[in-house]
Design an enzyme around this catalytic site. Structure first.
Site, PDB file in Angstrom:
ATOM      1  N   ASP A 143       0.846  -1.188   0.000  1.00  0.00           N
ATOM      2  CA  ASP A 143       0.000   0.000   0.000  1.00  0.00           C
ATOM      3  C   ASP A 143       0.886   1.243   0.000  1.00  0.00           C
ATOM      4  O   ASP A 143       1.966   1.230  -0.592  1.00  0.00           O
ATOM      5  CB  ASP A 143      -0.945  -0.037   1.204  1.00  0.00           C
ATOM      6  CG  ASP A 143      -2.311   0.560   0.903  1.00  0.00           C
ATOM      7  OD1 ASP A 143      -2.379   1.776   0.665  1.00  0.00           O
ATOM      8  OD2 ASP A 143      -3.300  -0.190   0.910  1.00  0.00           O
ATOM      9  N   HIS A 221      -3.883   5.850   3.268  1.00  0.00           N
ATOM     10  CA  HIS A 221      -4.533   4.616   2.831  1.00  0.00           C
ATOM     11  C   HIS A 221      -3.842   3.381   3.405  1.00  0.00           C
ATOM     12  O   HIS A 221      -4.499   2.433   3.870  1.00  0.00           O
ATOM     13  CB  HIS A 221      -4.519   4.587   1.295  1.00  0.00           C
ATOM     14  CG  HIS A 221      -5.403   3.563   0.665  1.00  0.00           C
ATOM     15  ND1 HIS A 221      -5.010   2.256   0.492  1.00  0.00           N
ATOM     16  CD2 HIS A 221      -6.650   3.659   0.141  1.00  0.00           C
ATOM     17  CE1 HIS A 221      -5.982   1.588  -0.113  1.00  0.00           C
ATOM     18  NE2 HIS A 221      -6.990   2.411  -0.342  1.00  0.00           N
ATOM     19  N   SER A 554     -10.972  -1.446  -1.070  1.00  0.00           N
ATOM     20  CA  SER A 554      -9.687  -1.361  -0.361  1.00  0.00           C
ATOM     21  C   SER A 554      -9.835  -1.685   1.110  1.00  0.00           C
ATOM     22  O   SER A 554      -8.914  -2.212   1.743  1.00  0.00           O
ATOM     23  CB  SER A 554      -9.103   0.052  -0.475  1.00  0.00           C
ATOM     24  OG  SER A 554      -8.419   0.240  -1.670  1.00  0.00           O
TER      25      SER A 554
END
Length: 779
Positions: A143, A221, A554
């Site tokens: 990520d 994220h 996600s």
């Protein structure tokens, strides 16, 4: 051309400027004549390396290209290298007999707490108890990096790092080996593909003012997905007062290894992702979580897809890989990450919501959602305006610089969703002097809503409510409204609901394999956040928060990654396919009203094209009774079945393949779902046969009886044998499924398919597989 003559000594500064202009023009002309360079990935037959070279790197730099052009050398999940080259250089290298495949580096995109309880996890019992909360299983997260100081990554009361761990904690900008601990046991970053591939021409270095050349997370994220999978269970958490509760990931005691392959505002490059797969498998991870997918809407064949190639290399070595399905729903055939060895995860809601309301001047109240935490409007009515009445698309979408302050100042503005980030529209309204925003879905989003931490009072509403508001504005000379925010509500029904954005099937590469595999919580998920940006991610957002609430597949994929860690801890001998099977065959297709799950986009019942086998249910997955296992040889047979030759298969598997003399059928891959594809042109009865093998992982002496729900009237599903008997010595049993239907009289549903199921039960366990029947045009 006239001559430039100076009557005196030219001014030094002016002379320098002119010289710089002439020099830049010369360099531009030179650069224009130079062949452009791009990053390419080369798959090389490693067994062809001449013995004179001590390593593959020496061979590549001597025989293929020089060391200055090579970015990564791959030697674990993939054999080959990536390099920055011109098209002519690539053409030349491609002729080398040891080069099996070449593909251009592509940019991928990220597929951007109460959820463990919603999955059936409870303290001191069930899977959390039997797996010791995932202790000593290592999850690798691909990520944007990690913010290591977050409490979610505390190593309090954790034992020593597993001895098999061989990874490192890389030093870089605001990151050192001391940033890791017994929880966050490793961190690496991969930037060479990003820096070389951002554009042709000069390299684009990472801007250290907005990004960190290290594993540190400037985007948020990665911190969010890592803590979703394995955040510690230790403390109270919330986001600006919303979603208060005890912070916990799905596998709270699992160890984390972070691989930063995605960069803020720049995406993720294939060459870096492949290097991360190589490193993670070498480091010793047990599970890989990758919330990344194709950004161009085109499904690449497996031999040209580095995520498929890297994940095969991982799965073939016993590493479970969980991937996000993508956020391009509700369009059909939008699902990504299609390789059958990947576990592909869509998104559903949980039983928690953040309601807000629009109260119109005519007294009508409309429901929406919001995570706005600033000063409320306190019931004051404001004028309401819809810039889209102008007929200009950018006005209706509230794009940057599209709003006239004279029109919106002091008013609540209705903005249509699309083209720009939802929270960015509120910033546009704020800059133009608006006091609030109503964010209205379009037809494509339907009634699907997600919460955002807006900078101004904002309520997001569905397409129907948006139409009501716009109709009200057109019907009166002085439309007014106010916005109210209701906080956090638990026990929402129905839940789960399939998220409207969750990508849908059918599988665009091989429809014989049902994708997505299952869904998991992916709407309004609370998890840890970076300290580098505010909760909206906008540069102008100066707020800082330890947690944030995000939505997307996600967020769903790390739930399955954490679930895999728990199952791996409880059942160390299970293969990745067995773990996936346990999740799929125990998944639920009912919501908390005990009714079929609905699709947020339409309000109708959802189907296996939407949710695969169903919604993850960890209360049952720990003890599935039977599993459908798949070996590396089975995957090779599948690749043979879809027409790949030995050299093409070697690109994926690293080893030369020998396809059986009798070509296998792709539908006979031992998958926990069945897709019967009938020819559309058939004028009579059509039949499809499947062979499946189940492995008993429950009580040794067990008898299972089959139950079938046919996809439609006129469709016959027969199973032979209809009874499976297992003993101490007989762990595996095979059976044959025959699906027969009269294609002349079949009426397909809205998705172009019909759906049923096959279940094996011993009185305690129910091992369920979806059946899909569809018609295809002959090639």
């Amino acid at each position: 051309m006239g001559k430039l003559v100076w009557k005196s000594t030219p001014p030094p500064l002016l002379f320098t400027v002119i010289l710089a202009i002439l020099l830049s023009q010369t360099l531009f002309a030179y650069a224009s004549d130079q062949p452009s360079k791009k990053t390419f990935i080369f798959r090389v037959d490693s067994q062809s390396k001449p013995s004179i070279f001590p390593t593959h790197y020496h061979w590549y730099t001597s025989e293929f290209t020089d060391q200055h052009r090579i970015l990564h050398v791959y030697d674990t999940v993939f054999h080959g290298f990536s390099a920055v080259l011109t098209d002519d250089q690539v053409a030349s290298i491609s002729q080398h007999p040891s080069v099996l495949a070449v593909f251009e580096d592509r940019r991928r995109q990220l597929h951007t707490t109460r959820s463990p309880q919603f999955l059936g996890l409870r303290n001191q019992r069930g899977l959390w108890s039997e797996s010791d909360y995932g202790s000593d299983v290592i999850i690798g997260v691909f990520d944007t990096g990690v913010w290591p100081e977050r409490r979610s990554f505390s190593d309090l009361n954790l034992g020593p790092i597993p001895s098999r761990w061989k990874g490192v904690c890389e030093r870089g900008a605001r990151f050192s080996p001391r940033s890791c601990n017994k929880k966050l046991i490793g961190a690496r970053y991969f930037s060479k593909g990003h820096e070389a591939g951002a554009s042709s021409g000069p390299l684009n270095p990472i801007n250290e003012t907005i990004e960190f050349r290290s594993p540190r997370d400037a985007d948020g994220h990665g911190t969010h997905t890592a803590s979703t999978a394995a955040g510690r269970y230790a403390f109270q958490a919330n986001m600006s007062g919303y979603a208060s509760g005890i912070a916990k990931g799905v596998a709270p005691k699992a160890r984390l290894a972070v691989y930063k392959v995605c960069w803020k505002n720049a995406g993720c490059f294939d060459s870096d992702i492949l290097a991360a797969f190589d490193a993670a498998v070498n480091d010793g991870v047990d599970v890989i979580s990758i919330s990344i997918g194709g950004g161009d809407g085109i499904a690449s064949p497996y031999y040209l897809d580095p995520i498929a190639i890297g994940s095969y290399g991982a799965v073939s070595r016993g590493v479970f890989v969980s991937s996000s399905a993508g956020n391009d729903g509700p369009s059909g055939m939008s699902v990504t990450n299609l390789a059958p060895w990947l576990t592909t995860v869509g998104a559903g809601t949980i039983d928690r919501d953040f309601p807000s309301e629009v109260i119109l001047g005519n007294g009508k109240t409309l429901s929406g959602v919001s995570l706005y935490a600033g000063a409320p409007l306190r019931g004051k009515m404001y004028q309401l305006v819809y810039p889209g009445k102008s007929g200009v698309l950018s006005d209706s979408l509230c794009m940057e610089n599209s709003l006239d302050p004279r029109l919106v100042r002091g008013k609540i503005v209705v903005c249509d969703r699309g083209s720009s980030p939802r929270v960015a529209k509120g910033l546009v309204v704020k800059k133009a002097g608006g006091v609030g925003m109503i964010l209205a879905n379009g037809i494509s989003n339907g009634e699907g809503l997600v919460g955002d931490a807006h900078l101004i009072p904002t309520c997001a509403v569905g397409a129907d409510e948006g139409d009501i508001i716009k109709s009200y504005i057109s019907s009166t000379a002085n439309p007014t409204a106010t916005l109210e925010f209701k906080g956090t509500i638990l026990g929402i029904k129905p839940a789960p609901v399939l998220a409207s954005f969750s990508a849908r099937g059918p599988n665009g590469l091989n429809p014989e394999i049902l994708k997505p595999d299952l869904i998991a919580p992916g709407v309004n998920i609370l998890a840890a956040w970076t300290d580098a940006v505010g909760p909206t991610g906008l540069d102008s957002d100066s707020r800082r928060t330890e947690f944030n609430i995000l939505s997307g597949t996600s967020m769903a994929a790390p739930h399955v990654s954490g679930a895999a860690a728990l199952l791996k801890s409880a059942h160390p001998d299970w293969s990745p396919a067995a773990i996936r099977s346990a999740m799929m065959t125990t998944a639920t297709i009912l919501d908390n009203r005990n009714q079929p799950m609905i699709d947020e986009a339409t309000g109708n019942a959802s189907t296996p094209y939407d949710f695969g086998a169903g919604h993850l249910n960890l209360g049952l997955a720990m003890d599935p009774g039977l599993v459908y296992d798949i070996t590396n040889n089975d995957y090779v047979d599948f690749l043979c079945a879809i027409g790949y030759g030995p050299k093409v298969i070697q690109v994926i598997t690293r080893s030369p393949a020998n396809c059986p003399a009798r070509k296998p059928l792709p539908e006979n891959l031992n998958y926990p779902s069945l897709v019967a594809m009938f020819p559309a042109s058939s004028r009579g009865s059509s039949t499809k046969m499947f062979i499946r093998t189940v492995t008993n992982v429950g009580p040794a002496n067990s008898v299972y009886i089959v139950r079938v729900q046919a996809p439609a009237t006129g469709v016959t599903v027969s199973v032979r044998p209809s009874r499976l008997v297992f003993t101490e010595s007989v762990k595996k049993r095979s059976y044959v499924v025959t699906v027969t239907g009269d294609t002349r009289n079949l009426k397909m549903g809205p998705s172009g398919a019909l759906f049923g199921s096959l279940s094996w039960t011993d009185g305690k366990h129910v091992v369920r597989s979806p059946i899909v029947l569809t018609q295809i045009e002959p090639l």
